[in-house]
Design an enzyme around this catalytic site. Sequence first.
Site, PDB file in Angstrom:
ATOM      1  N   ARG A 140       0.823  -1.212   0.000  1.00 30.55           N
ATOM      2  CA  ARG A 140       0.000   0.000   0.000  1.00 30.55           C
ATOM      3  C   ARG A 140       0.858   1.263   0.000  1.00 30.55           C
ATOM      4  NH1 ARG A 140      -5.460  -1.892   2.227  1.00 30.55           N
ATOM      5  NH2 ARG A 140      -6.200   0.235   2.263  1.00 30.55           N
ATOM      6  N   TYR A 143       0.719   4.210  -2.495  1.00 28.71           N
ATOM      7  CA  TYR A 143      -0.422   5.114  -2.331  1.00 28.71           C
ATOM      8  C   TYR A 143      -0.293   5.944  -1.060  1.00 28.71           C
ATOM      9  CZ  TYR A 143      -5.335   6.605  -2.086  1.00 28.71           C
ATOM     10  OH  TYR A 143      -6.505   7.345  -2.004  1.00 28.71           O
ATOM     11  N   LYS A 147       0.770   9.804  -1.039  1.00 25.10           N
ATOM     12  CA  LYS A 147      -0.049  10.931  -0.554  1.00 25.10           C
ATOM     13  C   LYS A 147       0.685  11.714   0.526  1.00 25.10           C
ATOM     14  CE  LYS A 147      -3.948  10.375  -2.927  1.00 25.10           C
ATOM     15  NZ  LYS A 147      -4.590  11.383  -3.781  1.00 25.10           N
ATOM     16  N   PHE A 189     -19.319  -5.485  -2.695  1.00 27.01           N
ATOM     17  CA  PHE A 189     -20.429  -6.181  -2.028  1.00 27.01           C
ATOM     18  C   PHE A 189     -21.737  -6.005  -2.809  1.00 27.01           C
ATOM     19  CE2 PHE A 189     -18.679  -6.259   2.649  1.00 27.01           C
ATOM     20  CZ  PHE A 189     -17.632  -7.073   2.218  1.00 27.01           C
ATOM     21  N   GLN A 207     -12.637  -5.757  10.855  1.00 23.88           N
ATOM     22  CA  GLN A 207     -12.023  -4.446  10.629  1.00 23.88           C
ATOM     23  C   GLN A 207     -13.106  -3.361  10.517  1.00 23.88           C
ATOM     24  OE1 GLN A 207     -12.006  -7.131   8.629  1.00 23.88           O
ATOM     25  NE2 GLN A 207     -11.405  -6.688   6.546  1.00 23.88           N
ATOM     26  N   ASP A 269      -3.714  -4.183   5.578  1.00 21.84           N
ATOM     27  CA  ASP A 269      -5.101  -3.707   5.595  1.00 21.84           C
ATOM     28  C   ASP A 269      -5.372  -3.089   6.984  1.00 21.84           C
ATOM     29  OD1 ASP A 269      -7.775  -4.686   3.795  1.00 21.84           O
ATOM     30  OD2 ASP A 269      -8.172  -4.037   5.844  1.00 21.84           O
ATOM     31  N   GLN A 272      -8.569  -0.533  11.798  1.00 18.25           N
ATOM     32  CA  GLN A 272      -9.618   0.406  12.210  1.00 18.25           C
ATOM     33  C   GLN A 272      -9.389   1.759  11.535  1.00 18.25           C
ATOM     34  OE1 GLN A 272      -9.232   0.637  16.442  1.00 18.25           O
ATOM     35  NE2 GLN A 272      -7.105   1.311  16.394  1.00 18.25           N
ATOM     36  N   ARG A 273     -10.500   2.415  11.240  1.00 19.47           N
ATOM     37  CA  ARG A 273     -10.377   3.745  10.645  1.00 19.47           C
ATOM     38  C   ARG A 273     -11.697   4.489  10.812  1.00 19.47           C
ATOM     39  NH1 ARG A 273      -9.408   3.450   4.648  1.00 19.47           N
ATOM     40  NH2 ARG A 273      -7.216   3.176   5.077  1.00 19.47           N
TER      41      ARG A 273
HETATM   42  P1  NAD Z   1     -11.081   7.378  -9.123  1.00 16.06           P
HETATM   43  O1  NAD Z   1     -10.077   6.326  -9.432  1.00 16.06           O
HETATM   44  O2  NAD Z   1     -12.488   7.150  -9.510  1.00 16.06           O
HETATM   45  O3  NAD Z   1     -10.636   8.773  -9.724  1.00 16.06           O
HETATM   46  C1  NAD Z   1      -9.293   9.130  -9.976  1.00 16.06           C
HETATM   47  C2  NAD Z   1      -9.256   9.817 -11.324  1.00 16.06           C
HETATM   48  O4  NAD Z   1      -7.907  10.237 -11.584  1.00 16.06           O
HETATM   49  C3  NAD Z   1      -9.667   8.881 -12.477  1.00 16.06           C
HETATM   50  O5  NAD Z   1     -10.522   9.562 -13.337  1.00 16.06           O
HETATM   51  C4  NAD Z   1      -8.327   8.563 -13.156  1.00 16.06           C
HETATM   52  O6  NAD Z   1      -8.478   8.235 -14.518  1.00 16.06           O
HETATM   53  C5  NAD Z   1      -7.551   9.837 -12.918  1.00 16.06           C
HETATM   54  N1  NAD Z   1      -6.103   9.650 -12.942  1.00 16.06           N
HETATM   55  C6  NAD Z   1      -5.376   8.707 -12.306  1.00 16.06           C
HETATM   56  N2  NAD Z   1      -4.073   8.875 -12.571  1.00 16.06           N
HETATM   57  C7  NAD Z   1      -3.970   9.962 -13.384  1.00 16.06           C
HETATM   58  C8  NAD Z   1      -2.884  10.620 -14.014  1.00 16.06           C
HETATM   59  N3  NAD Z   1      -1.616  10.208 -13.849  1.00 16.06           N
HETATM   60  N4  NAD Z   1      -3.151  11.711 -14.803  1.00 16.06           N
HETATM   61  C9  NAD Z   1      -4.430  12.132 -14.990  1.00 16.06           C
HETATM   62  N5  NAD Z   1      -5.501  11.525 -14.424  1.00 16.06           N
HETATM   63  C10 NAD Z   1      -5.261  10.450 -13.640  1.00 16.06           C
HETATM   64  O7  NAD Z   1     -10.959   7.634  -7.544  1.00 16.06           O
HETATM   65  P2  NAD Z   1     -11.844   8.540  -6.582  1.00 16.06           P
HETATM   66  O8  NAD Z   1     -12.427   7.656  -5.571  1.00 16.06           O
HETATM   67  O9  NAD Z   1     -12.707   9.457  -7.350  1.00 16.06           O
HETATM   68  O10 NAD Z   1     -10.700   9.377  -5.863  1.00 16.06           O
HETATM   69  C11 NAD Z   1     -10.403  10.713  -6.211  1.00 16.06           C
HETATM   70  C12 NAD Z   1      -9.317  11.237  -5.299  1.00 16.06           C
HETATM   71  O11 NAD Z   1      -9.759  11.171  -3.938  1.00 16.06           O
HETATM   72  C13 NAD Z   1      -8.007  10.456  -5.380  1.00 16.06           C
HETATM   73  O12 NAD Z   1      -6.931  11.366  -5.324  1.00 16.06           O
HETATM   74  C14 NAD Z   1      -8.032   9.591  -4.155  1.00 16.06           C
HETATM   75  O13 NAD Z   1      -6.743   9.301  -3.691  1.00 16.06           O
HETATM   76  C15 NAD Z   1      -8.806  10.462  -3.174  1.00 16.06           C
HETATM   77  N6  NAD Z   1      -9.470   9.628  -2.154  1.00 16.06           N
HETATM   78  C16 NAD Z   1     -10.586   8.902  -2.453  1.00 16.06           C
HETATM   79  C17 NAD Z   1     -11.160   8.105  -1.479  1.00 16.06           C
HETATM   80  C18 NAD Z   1     -12.405   7.289  -1.733  1.00 16.06           C
HETATM   81  O14 NAD Z   1     -12.873   6.595  -0.821  1.00 16.06           O
HETATM   82  N7  NAD Z   1     -13.019   7.363  -2.889  1.00 16.06           N
HETATM   83  C19 NAD Z   1     -10.595   8.041  -0.187  1.00 16.06           C
HETATM   84  C20 NAD Z   1      -9.451   8.780   0.061  1.00 16.06           C
HETATM   85  C21 NAD Z   1      -8.902   9.578  -0.922  1.00 16.06           C
HETATM   86  N1  UDP Z   2     -12.952  -5.753   1.902  1.00 19.23           N
HETATM   87  C1  UDP Z   2     -13.583  -6.979   2.020  1.00 19.23           C
HETATM   88  N2  UDP Z   2     -14.079  -7.552   0.895  1.00 19.23           N
HETATM   89  C2  UDP Z   2     -14.008  -6.963  -0.336  1.00 19.23           C
HETATM   90  C3  UDP Z   2     -13.376  -5.707  -0.453  1.00 19.23           C
HETATM   91  C4  UDP Z   2     -12.830  -5.130   0.700  1.00 19.23           C
HETATM   92  O1  UDP Z   2     -13.681  -7.548   3.109  1.00 19.23           O
HETATM   93  O2  UDP Z   2     -14.506  -7.549  -1.306  1.00 19.23           O
HETATM   94  C5  UDP Z   2     -12.414  -5.103   3.118  1.00 19.23           C
HETATM   95  C6  UDP Z   2     -10.956  -4.692   3.025  1.00 19.23           C
HETATM   96  O3  UDP Z   2     -10.112  -5.758   3.405  1.00 19.23           O
HETATM   97  C7  UDP Z   2     -10.903  -3.526   3.998  1.00 19.23           C
HETATM   98  C8  UDP Z   2     -12.283  -2.904   3.913  1.00 19.23           C
HETATM   99  O4  UDP Z   2     -13.128  -3.896   3.318  1.00 19.23           O
HETATM  100  O5  UDP Z   2     -10.678  -3.987   5.306  1.00 19.23           O
HETATM  101  C9  UDP Z   2     -12.341  -1.627   3.084  1.00 19.23           C
HETATM  102  O6  UDP Z   2     -11.713  -1.893   1.851  1.00 19.23           O
HETATM  103  P1  UDP Z   2     -11.603  -0.828   0.672  1.00 19.23           P
HETATM  104  O7  UDP Z   2     -10.696  -1.407  -0.349  1.00 19.23           O
HETATM  105  O8  UDP Z   2     -12.957  -0.406   0.250  1.00 19.23           O
HETATM  106  O9  UDP Z   2     -10.956   0.457   1.347  1.00 19.23           O
HETATM  107  P2  UDP Z   2      -9.702   0.672   2.312  1.00 19.23           P
HETATM  108  O10 UDP Z   2      -9.067  -0.641   2.650  1.00 19.23           O
HETATM  109  O11 UDP Z   2      -8.800   1.554   1.552  1.00 19.23           O
HETATM  110  O12 UDP Z   2     -10.301   1.307   3.505  1.00 19.23           O
END
Ligand code: NAD
Ligand code: UDP
Length: 309
Positions: A140, A143, A147, A189, A207, A269, A272-273
């Site tokens: 992980r 990522y 960030k 899911f 978790q 993984d 908790q969060r």
């Molecule tokens: P997503 O994957 O749907 O969107 C990301 C977008 O960025 C996509 O359209 C992808 O094509 C584009 N992209 C990726 N790499 C690129 C690059 N090198 N150049 C140009 N475009 C690029 O994800 P999301 O859930 O919409 O997430 C958006 C942002 O929010 C991300 O930065 C992600 O890290 C952050 N974020 C999302 C979540 C979540 O739960 N969805 C949680 C924490 C942070």
């Molecule tokens: N998870 C799961 N089954 C799935 C997908 C995810 O049990 O099919 C669990 C995963 O292991 C994690 C939680 O759900 O503990 C959230 O996963 P997700 O990938 O959505 O987000 P993140 O781990 O980044 O919080």
Amino acid sequence: MRHLVTGGAGFIGSHLVDRLLEANQEVICLDNYFTGRKSNISNHIDNPLFELIRHDVTDPIQLEIDQIWHLACPASPIHYQLNPIKTSKTSFLGTYNMLGLARRLRAKILLASTSEVYGNPEVHPQPESYKGAVNPIGIRSCYNEGKRIAESLCFDYQRMHGVSIRLARIFNTYGPRMIPDDGRVISNFITQALRGDQITIYGDGSQIRSFCYVDDMVEGLIKLMNCNYNGPINIGNTEEFTILELANIIKNKINPNIRFVKKSLPQDDPHQRRPLINLAIEKLNWKPKIDLNTGLDKTIHYFKSTKKQ
Ligand code: NAD
Ligand code: UDP
């Protein structure tokens, strides 16, 4: 006001684009379509306020804009782990290029950071002051360390060049336009239950996560961009659920006969969060309004409607 939304064809980005256009703002959506889809923003193609650019943020770009919403980065573990070196490049070079653009234009920039900067947290719930417990060499890391360097760059551009930064630590977000089977727990899911497949529980399902509906998230991001606070702010829902609880809620909504299958827990993984959102309440006057029950109904409705097409 002209806005640049990087990652604007993605899940959260496309909802943000909708909101900005609804407010009659000019929007340039920039995306390389790695995980984004044209269909997410295709309804705006004929809007004169909207422009679409295929571009990769790891390459510099010159544009004339007033505000940058920097969301470009794959967010689902299976997507960001597909090419982890590219994910690190996107986080570092992408943020570096966008900060350079912000500096040149004196534009405000908002970084979509993540709760992943807290790693596998020993403190629960997580305040912004928590420094995190991150494995720098795990699967992980591309990522979460990506960030973390992106946040670090933002603060150095602020200190060295006076760039106006906004930093959103986004917690698990869900809603329409997630990609089915993208590996994230809610999309997995729901699509499994709709197909009649077994629901995949990783580990023992104990978790903990909290889930923020995308409309609440976008509202929080907009309030953050418009406020005066420039430290990191958690944006997320505070209702917490175990993964097993979530699986049961989705099962009962879609198909009570569906079974669960246990799979191994992925490396690092987080156990908790959940966000502490006192800062968002105080500085942004924001808190989530949509509970899991309502948000899941809307999301299930979306997945059912796309299945029919
Ligand atoms: P997503 O994957 O749907 O969107 C990301 C977008 O960025 C996509 O359209 C992808 O094509 C584009 N992209 C990726 N790499 C690129 C690059 N090198 N150049 C140009 N475009 C690029 O994800 P999301 O859930 O919409 O997430 C958006 C942002 O929010 C991300 O930065 C992600 O890290 C952050 N974020 C999302 C979540 C979540 O739960 N969805 C949680 C924490 C942070
Ligand atoms: N998870 C799961 N089954 C799935 C997908 C995810 O049990 O099919 C669990 C995963 O292991 C994690 C939680 O759900 O503990 C959230 O996963 P997700 O990938 O959505 O987000 P993140 O781990 O980044 O919080």
